[in-house]
Design an enzyme around this catalytic site. Structure first.
Site, PDB file in Angstrom:
ATOM      1  CE  LYS A  22      43.751  75.035  31.575  1.00 28.36           C
ATOM      2  NZ  LYS A  22      42.832  75.285  30.458  1.00 28.36           N
ATOM      3  CG  ASN A  23      45.891  76.939  28.216  1.00 26.46           C
ATOM      4  OD1 ASN A  23      45.058  76.149  28.639  1.00 26.46           O
ATOM      5  ND2 ASN A  23      45.871  78.231  28.512  1.00 26.46           N
ATOM      6  CB  CYS A 116      36.273  79.269  32.137  1.00 24.84           C
ATOM      7  SG  CYS A 116      37.227  78.621  33.477  1.00 24.84           S
ATOM      8  NE  ARG A 121      36.570  81.443  26.905  1.00 22.30           N
ATOM      9  CZ  ARG A 121      37.467  80.780  27.604  1.00 22.30           C
ATOM     10  NH1 ARG A 121      37.163  80.293  28.771  1.00 22.30           N
ATOM     11  NH2 ARG A 121      38.682  80.589  27.124  1.00 22.30           N
ATOM     12  CG  ASP A 306      44.758  82.131  31.279  1.00 18.66           C
ATOM     13  OD1 ASP A 306      43.614  82.621  31.178  1.00 18.66           O
ATOM     14  OD2 ASP A 306      45.151  81.191  30.561  1.00 18.66           O
ATOM     15  NE  ARG A 398      38.323  73.594  33.038  1.00 24.34           N
ATOM     16  CZ  ARG A 398      38.415  74.816  32.490  1.00 24.34           C
ATOM     17  NH1 ARG A 398      37.818  75.826  33.078  1.00 24.34           N
ATOM     18  NH2 ARG A 398      39.048  75.023  31.380  1.00 24.34           N
TER      19      ARG A 398
HETATM   20  C1  UD1 Z   1      43.040  80.412  25.391  1.00 27.22           C
HETATM   21  C2  UD1 Z   1      43.439  79.740  26.686  1.00 27.22           C
HETATM   22  C3  UD1 Z   1      42.902  80.535  27.872  1.00 27.22           C
HETATM   23  C4  UD1 Z   1      43.350  81.983  27.772  1.00 27.22           C
HETATM   24  C5  UD1 Z   1      43.007  82.569  26.414  1.00 27.22           C
HETATM   25  C6  UD1 Z   1      43.576  83.958  26.207  1.00 27.22           C
HETATM   26  C7  UD1 Z   1      43.487  77.395  26.075  1.00 27.22           C
HETATM   27  C8  UD1 Z   1      42.897  76.044  26.270  1.00 27.22           C
HETATM   28  N1  UD1 Z   1      42.869  78.404  26.719  1.00 27.22           N
HETATM   29  O1  UD1 Z   1      41.615  80.398  25.340  1.00 27.22           O
HETATM   30  O2  UD1 Z   1      43.404  79.952  29.064  1.00 27.22           O
HETATM   31  O3  UD1 Z   1      42.694  82.730  28.776  1.00 27.22           O
HETATM   32  O4  UD1 Z   1      43.545  81.742  25.364  1.00 27.22           O
HETATM   33  O5  UD1 Z   1      44.963  83.953  26.360  1.00 27.22           O
HETATM   34  O6  UD1 Z   1      44.498  77.559  25.428  1.00 27.22           O
HETATM   35  N2  UD1 Z   1      37.055  85.222  20.544  1.00 27.22           N
HETATM   36  C9  UD1 Z   1      36.035  85.527  19.670  1.00 27.22           C
HETATM   37  N3  UD1 Z   1      35.733  84.626  18.687  1.00 27.22           N
HETATM   38  C10 UD1 Z   1      36.401  83.439  18.565  1.00 27.22           C
HETATM   39  C11 UD1 Z   1      37.451  83.142  19.468  1.00 27.22           C
HETATM   40  C12 UD1 Z   1      37.743  84.054  20.457  1.00 27.22           C
HETATM   41  O7  UD1 Z   1      35.412  86.576  19.768  1.00 27.22           O
HETATM   42  O8  UD1 Z   1      36.077  82.659  17.649  1.00 27.22           O
HETATM   43  C13 UD1 Z   1      37.372  86.167  21.644  1.00 27.22           C
HETATM   44  C14 UD1 Z   1      37.079  85.568  23.006  1.00 27.22           C
HETATM   45  O9  UD1 Z   1      35.716  85.719  23.338  1.00 27.22           O
HETATM   46  C15 UD1 Z   1      37.992  86.342  23.909  1.00 27.22           C
HETATM   47  C16 UD1 Z   1      39.211  86.590  23.013  1.00 27.22           C
HETATM   48  O10 UD1 Z   1      38.764  86.397  21.673  1.00 27.22           O
HETATM   49  O11 UD1 Z   1      37.403  87.548  24.265  1.00 27.22           O
HETATM   50  C17 UD1 Z   1      40.380  85.674  23.304  1.00 27.22           C
HETATM   51  O12 UD1 Z   1      39.995  84.347  23.121  1.00 27.22           O
HETATM   52  P1  UD1 Z   1      41.014  83.190  22.660  1.00 27.22           P
HETATM   53  O13 UD1 Z   1      42.385  83.761  22.465  1.00 27.22           O
HETATM   54  O14 UD1 Z   1      40.385  82.475  21.524  1.00 27.22           O
HETATM   55  O15 UD1 Z   1      41.010  82.280  23.931  1.00 27.22           O
HETATM   56  P2  UD1 Z   1      40.861  80.730  23.985  1.00 27.22           P
HETATM   57  O16 UD1 Z   1      41.594  80.089  22.860  1.00 27.22           O
HETATM   58  O17 UD1 Z   1      39.449  80.369  24.215  1.00 27.22           O
END
Ligand code: UD1
Length: 421
Positions: A22-23, A116, A121, A306, A398
Site C-alpha cells: 500500500k505505502n 488515521c 500528524r 506499523d 484501507r
Molecule cells: C508513513 C506510512 C505510515 C507509517 C509512517 C511511519 C504511508 C502512506 N504511510 O506515514 O504507514 O506509519 O510512514 O513509518 O507511507 N511528522 C511531522 N511533520 C511532518 C511529517 C511527519 O512532525 O511534516 C511526524 C509525524 O507526526 C510522525 C513522524 O513524523 O510522528 C513520522 O511520520 P511520517 O514518516 O511522515 O509518516 P507518514 O509519511 O505520514
C-alpha cells in the site's frame, strides 16, 4: 454494517501470498501524474486507499483504468491542479499529490489531508521542503495554496526527522525541478527505494535511495513507464503474527525477506522457527510463544511502527512480560483498549506499553480503532477462545484486501458478513 466473525484457536497452516505494498502504491500512483503519456503499475493492491488515489487522479483529468492489480494512468487529458476537501479527507497520504501537482502545473490548491487517528500528524516538514525548492505556500483558511511561477528549483533539504511522506514529496517534486536537490536525513524505508526505482524508470535521476542522503538531478520531462510494486512488508508481518499466535505453520509467499529484517528476530526471540528462501518466509510456531522482551519502534531499518499493534496482539498470549516503546507516533496505543476487552493485560504510560501475557484471550465484540489496530484485533481473534466480532472494517479495508478469504485459505474460521445475516 459488516463485521468480521472469527472463531479462534485454529492453527494456521498452508500457503498465503502477500499483496503489493500500500505505502508504495500510493506515492507511485501520485507520481504517475508527472509522467507524460501512459504509465502501467502492476501489483497494486485492491484497497480503499488505492481507490481514493485513483479518484484524485481521475479528478485531475487523468484517464485511469484498472484490471485486477494492474493500474494504467494516462495523463494526456490532465487539466486540473486542485484536490477538493472531499477527496483529500479520505486519506492522509493524499498530501503526496502536493509535490506532483506543483511540479506538473506550477500551482496547486489542496485542503489539509485526512488519515488515521495516530495523534497529531502535521505536514510542516513537507511544506518546509517544498518551500526550499521555491514553492510559495499560503496555508490560510484550511487550504494549501501553492505556486512556483518559474518552476521548482533544486536545493539542499535537511529534514529534522526522516519522515517517509516528506521524503517522498520532496523526491517527486525534485525529480522534475531544475538542478540538483540533496535530501539530508531522508527516510530509508523500502517504499522510498521503490518510488526512486519507479521515478528512475520514468527518466528521473535519483541516487542514494535507501541511504540517509538522496541526490536528485532534476530532468525536464518524465515519461510513462511500467513498474511492479514491491510486496507489502506490513501485510507479511501480519501473517507472521497470525501464524505465531495460533501455533501455526505458515508459508508466506511473495515477500522480500530483507525488508522484514527488523521484524524476523522479534518472532524468533519469541520462539518461532523462521526460514527465508528468496521470496518466501516460513513461520513455524511453538505451542506457546515466549515474551517479546522489548520492542522499540524506529524509522527503518528499525522496528516498524506499523507492526507494533500487530506484534502486541501476539504478545498478549505469550509467556511473561513484553514491553513496547512507540517512538514514531504520539497516540498509537488505542488498540490496547480493545485488546483488554478480550482479556489482555496491558498497561500504557506515555510512549510505553507493558504487556503481561495471559493464558488465553476470550472472543467478544470489538472495533478497529485504526488500520493496524484493526489488524491487531484480527490476530487476537485468531487465537482467542470463542467468537470475536470485529467492527470498523472500513479502516481494515484501507490496508488489507480480501483478508477473510485469504485467511480462510490457510485454515482460519473467519467470515465477513452483516451481524444478523
Ligand atoms: C508513513 C506510512 C505510515 C507509517 C509512517 C511511519 C504511508 C502512506 N504511510 O506515514 O504507514 O506509519 O510512514 O513509518 O507511507 N511528522 C511531522 N511533520 C511532518 C511529517 C511527519 O512532525 O511534516 C511526524 C509525524 O507526526 C510522525 C513522524 O513524523 O510522528 C513520522 O511520520 P511520517 O514518516 O511522515 O509518516 P507518514 O509519511 O505520514
Amino acid at each position: 454494517m459488516e463485521k468480521l466473525f472469527i472463531n479462534g484457536s485454529v492453527p494456521l497452516k498452508g500457503e498465503i501470498t502477500v499483496n503489493g505494498a500500500k505505502n508504495s502504491s500510493l506515492p507511485i500512483l501520485a507520481c504517475a501524474l508527472l509522467c507524460e503519456g501512459t504509465t502501467c503499475i502492476h501489483n497494486c493492491p485492491e484497497l480503499s486507499d488505492v481507490d481514493a488515489t485513483v479518484k484524485i487522479l481521475t479528478h485531475l483529468g487523468c484517464r485511469v483504468s484498472r484490471e485486477g492489480s494492474d493500474i494504467t494512468v494516462c495523463t494526456d487529458g490532465c487539466c486540473r491542479c486542485d484536490v477538493p476537501d472531499s477527496l483529500m479527507s479520505e486519506m492522509r497520504s493524499s498530501i503526496v499529490f502536493l509535490g506532483a501537482i506543483l511540479a506538473r502545473c506550477r500551482s496547486a490548491r489542496l485542503s489539509f489531508p485526512g488519515g488515521c487517528e495516530l495523534g497529531p500528524r502535521p505536514i510542516d516538514l513537507h511544506l518546509a521542503a517544498l518551500r526550499r525548492l521555491g514553492a510559495q505556500i499560503d496555508e490560510t483558511g484550511g487550504t494549501l495554496d501553492c505556486k512556483c511561477d518559474r518552476g521548482l528549483c533544486g536545493n539542499t533539504v535537511t529534514l529534522s526527522f526522516p519522515s517517509v511522506g516528506a521524503t517522498e514529496n520532496t523526491m517527486i517534486a525534485a525529480a522534475a525541478a531544475s538542478g540538483r536537490t540533496v535530501i539530508q536525513n531522508a527516510a530509508r524505508e523500502p517504499e522510498i527505494c521503490d518510488l526512486a526505482d519507479f521515478l528512475n524508470k520514468a527518466g528521473a535521476q535519483i541516487y542514494g535511495s535507501g541511504e540517509s542522503t538522496i541526490i536528485i538531478d532534476g530532468v525536464p520531462k518524465l515519461h510513462g513507464c511500467e513498474h511492479t510494486v514491491i510486496p507489502d512488508r506490513i501485510e507479511a508481518a501480519t501473517f507472521m503474527a497470525a501464524s505465531a499466535v495460533t501455533g501455526g505453520d505458515l508459508i508466506i509467499r511473495d515477500v522480500v525477506p530483507r525488508h522484514l529484517q527488523p521484524v524476523i528476530p522479534v518472532f524468533e526471540q519469541a520462539g518461532c522457527d523462521i526460514k527465508c528462501l528468496q521470496n518466501i518466509i516460513t513461520v513455524k510456531s511453538p505451542a506457546r510463544l515466549g515474551p517479546f522482551k522489548c520492542i522499540r519502534t524506529l524509522p527503518y531499518p528499525g522496528f516498524p511502527t506499523d507492526a507494533q499493534a500487530i506484534v502486541m496482539a501476539a504478545s498478549t498470549v505469550a509467556q511473561g512480560t513484553s514491553i513496547f516503546i512507540e517512538n514514531i507516533f504520539d497516540s498509537r496505543y488505542k488498540h490496547t483498549h480493545e485488546l483488554r476487552r478480550m482479556g489482555a493485560e496491558i498497561k500504557t504510560e506515555g510512549r510505553m506499553a507493558v504487556v503481561q501475557g495471559v493464558d488465553h484471550l476470550t472472543g467478544t465484540g470489538v472495533t478497529a480503532t485504526d488500520l493496524r489496530g484493526g489488524a491487531a484485533l484480527v490476530v487476537a481473534g485468531l487465537c482467542a477462545h470463542g467468537q470475536t466480532a470485529i467492527g470498523g472494517l472500513n479502516l481494515l479495508d484501507r490496508g488489507y484486501a480480501h483478508l477473510a478469504r485469504r485467511l480462510r485459505g490457510v485454515g482460519a474460521d473467519i467470515e465477513r458478513r452483516a451481524p444478523d445475516a
